[in-house]
Design a protein around this motif. Structure first.
Motif, mmCIF file in Angstrom:
data_model
loop_
_atom_site.group_PDB
_atom_site.id
_atom_site.type_symbol
_atom_site.label_atom_id
_atom_site.label_comp_id
_atom_site.label_asym_id
_atom_site.label_seq_id
_atom_site.Cartn_x
_atom_site.Cartn_y
_atom_site.Cartn_z
ATOM 1 N N LEU A 123 33.373 10.218 4.923
ATOM 2 C CA LEU A 123 32.488 9.481 4.017
ATOM 3 C C LEU A 123 31.980 10.413 2.923
ATOM 4 O O LEU A 123 31.556 11.530 3.215
ATOM 5 N N THR A 124 32.016 9.941 1.685
ATOM 6 C CA THR A 124 31.441 10.686 0.568
ATOM 7 C C THR A 124 30.451 9.786 -0.155
ATOM 8 O O THR A 124 30.592 8.564 -0.152
ATOM 9 N N ASP A 129 21.874 12.579 0.876
ATOM 10 C CA ASP A 129 22.279 12.766 2.266
ATOM 11 C C ASP A 129 22.781 11.454 2.862
ATOM 12 O O ASP A 129 22.800 10.421 2.208
ATOM 13 N N LEU A 130 23.181 11.532 4.116
ATOM 14 C CA LEU A 130 23.761 10.383 4.819
ATOM 15 C C LEU A 130 22.779 9.226 4.915
ATOM 16 O O LEU A 130 23.165 8.058 4.806
ATOM 17 N N THR A 132 19.842 8.537 2.916
ATOM 18 C CA THR A 132 19.443 7.906 1.654
ATOM 19 C C THR A 132 20.603 7.227 0.943
ATOM 20 O O THR A 132 20.404 6.276 0.205
ATOM 21 N N SER A 133 21.814 7.685 1.195
ATOM 22 C CA SER A 133 22.994 7.077 0.568
ATOM 23 C C SER A 133 23.348 5.735 1.207
ATOM 24 O O SER A 133 24.078 4.950 0.621
ATOM 25 N N GLY A 134 22.858 5.517 2.414
ATOM 26 C CA GLY A 134 23.264 4.340 3.170
ATOM 27 C C GLY A 134 24.505 4.586 4.007
ATOM 28 O O GLY A 134 24.951 3.708 4.739
ATOM 29 N N GLY A 135 25.065 5.782 3.902
ATOM 30 C CA GLY A 135 26.249 6.108 4.697
ATOM 31 C C GLY A 135 26.013 5.969 6.188
ATOM 32 O O GLY A 135 26.945 5.706 6.948
ATOM 33 N N ILE A 136 24.762 6.104 6.588
ATOM 34 C CA ILE A 136 24.435 5.941 8.005
ATOM 35 C C ILE A 136 24.790 4.541 8.496
ATOM 36 O O ILE A 136 25.157 4.354 9.661
ATOM 37 N N ASN A 137 24.725 3.558 7.603
ATOM 38 C CA ASN A 137 25.133 2.191 7.981
ATOM 39 C C ASN A 137 26.621 2.141 8.309
ATOM 40 O O ASN A 137 27.029 1.471 9.259
ATOM 41 N N ALA A 138 27.415 2.847 7.516
ATOM 42 C CA ALA A 138 28.849 2.914 7.800
ATOM 43 C C ALA A 138 29.086 3.601 9.143
ATOM 44 O O ALA A 138 29.893 3.134 9.950
ATOM 45 N N VAL A 139 28.378 4.687 9.390
ATOM 46 C CA VAL A 139 28.528 5.410 10.658
ATOM 47 C C VAL A 139 28.204 4.492 11.834
ATOM 48 O O VAL A 139 28.955 4.434 12.813
ATOM 49 N N GLY A 159 29.656 14.119 2.977
ATOM 50 C CA GLY A 159 28.959 15.003 2.069
ATOM 51 C C GLY A 159 28.618 14.340 0.756
ATOM 52 O O GLY A 159 29.198 13.320 0.383
ATOM 53 N N SER A 160 27.648 14.940 0.082
ATOM 54 C CA SER A 160 27.188 14.463 -1.213
ATOM 55 C C SER A 160 28.077 15.051 -2.300
ATOM 56 O O SER A 160 27.923 16.199 -2.710
ATOM 57 N N VAL A 161 29.049 14.278 -2.724
ATOM 58 C CA VAL A 161 30.000 14.662 -3.773
ATOM 59 C C VAL A 161 30.250 13.421 -4.622
ATOM 60 O O VAL A 161 30.822 12.459 -4.164
#
Length: 192
Positions: A123-124, A129-130, A132-139, A159-161
């Motif tokens: 995930l990028t 971070d994971l 605030t990006s909402g990436g945690i929802n994907a996880v 990572g934040s890229v």
């Protein structure tokens, strides 16, 4: 016969950061002697699931004639799987979601297709971070989904890229992706 890793790239940018990290993971698996196939989902015609249940009624993976028909055998034959996606609007991309939704027909007919297959997640995101990006929802979605499918997630690289080319500026991310590919291949060898 060599083992097969299938990588599904969900970025609309062919050379996007998640795709670059996916290729590093591929290199890690190839270093362990694995055959790797990377599928760039953006170029495929994958329609949404109709919810018609004709897959169950007719005993086919799906009645929709689109590019998913090419992916079903690859999903079955793969010894391991990596899903790579940018975080868009607090989860993984629509391209990847369309593909995953269409797994329903395969699961309906062959619900053990994923059982025991190692899985890696990439995930990028452009945020800090994971969380605030909402990436945690994907996880969380991946964790629930693969628990249900009985497929172990062996690694998550994130990572934040944000800008194209940013992944290459983070050697720790590139190395983490490479090592995840190696780990998936090594664990599968231990299962064989």
């Amino acid at each position: 016969m060599s083992k097969k890793l299938l990588i599904l790239k969900g970025s609309p940018r062919e050379k996007g950061n998640s795709a670059v990290l996916a290729e590093r993971a591929a290199a890690g698996a190839q270093a362990e002697g694995w055959e790797v196939e990377s599928i760039y989902l953006q170029t495929m015609e994958i329609r949404p699931c109709d919810g018609c249940d004709l897959c169950r009624d007719q005993g086919v993976y799906c009645v929709i004639e689109d590019d998913m028909q090419q992916l079903y055998p690859k999903l079955i034959e793969a010894d391991a799987l990596i899903l790579a996606s940018p975080v868009y609007w607090f989860t993984f991309s629509a391209q990847l979601k369309l593909c995953i939704d269409r797994w329903y027909g395969l699961w309906s007919l062959q619900n053990d297709a994923w059982r025991g297959k190692p899985v890696g997640i990439i995930l990028t995101y452009g945020d800090t971070d994971l969380e605030t990006s909402g990436g945690i929802n994907a996880v969380h979605t991946y964790e629930s989904m693969f628990k249900f499918l009985e497929a172990p997630i062996l690694g998550t690289v994130h990572g934040s890229v944000s800008e194209v080319g940013d992944a290459q500026k983070h050697p720790e991310l590139m190395e983490a992706a490479y090592e995840m590919g190696r780990k998936i291949a090594q664990v599968e060898h231990e299962r064989a």
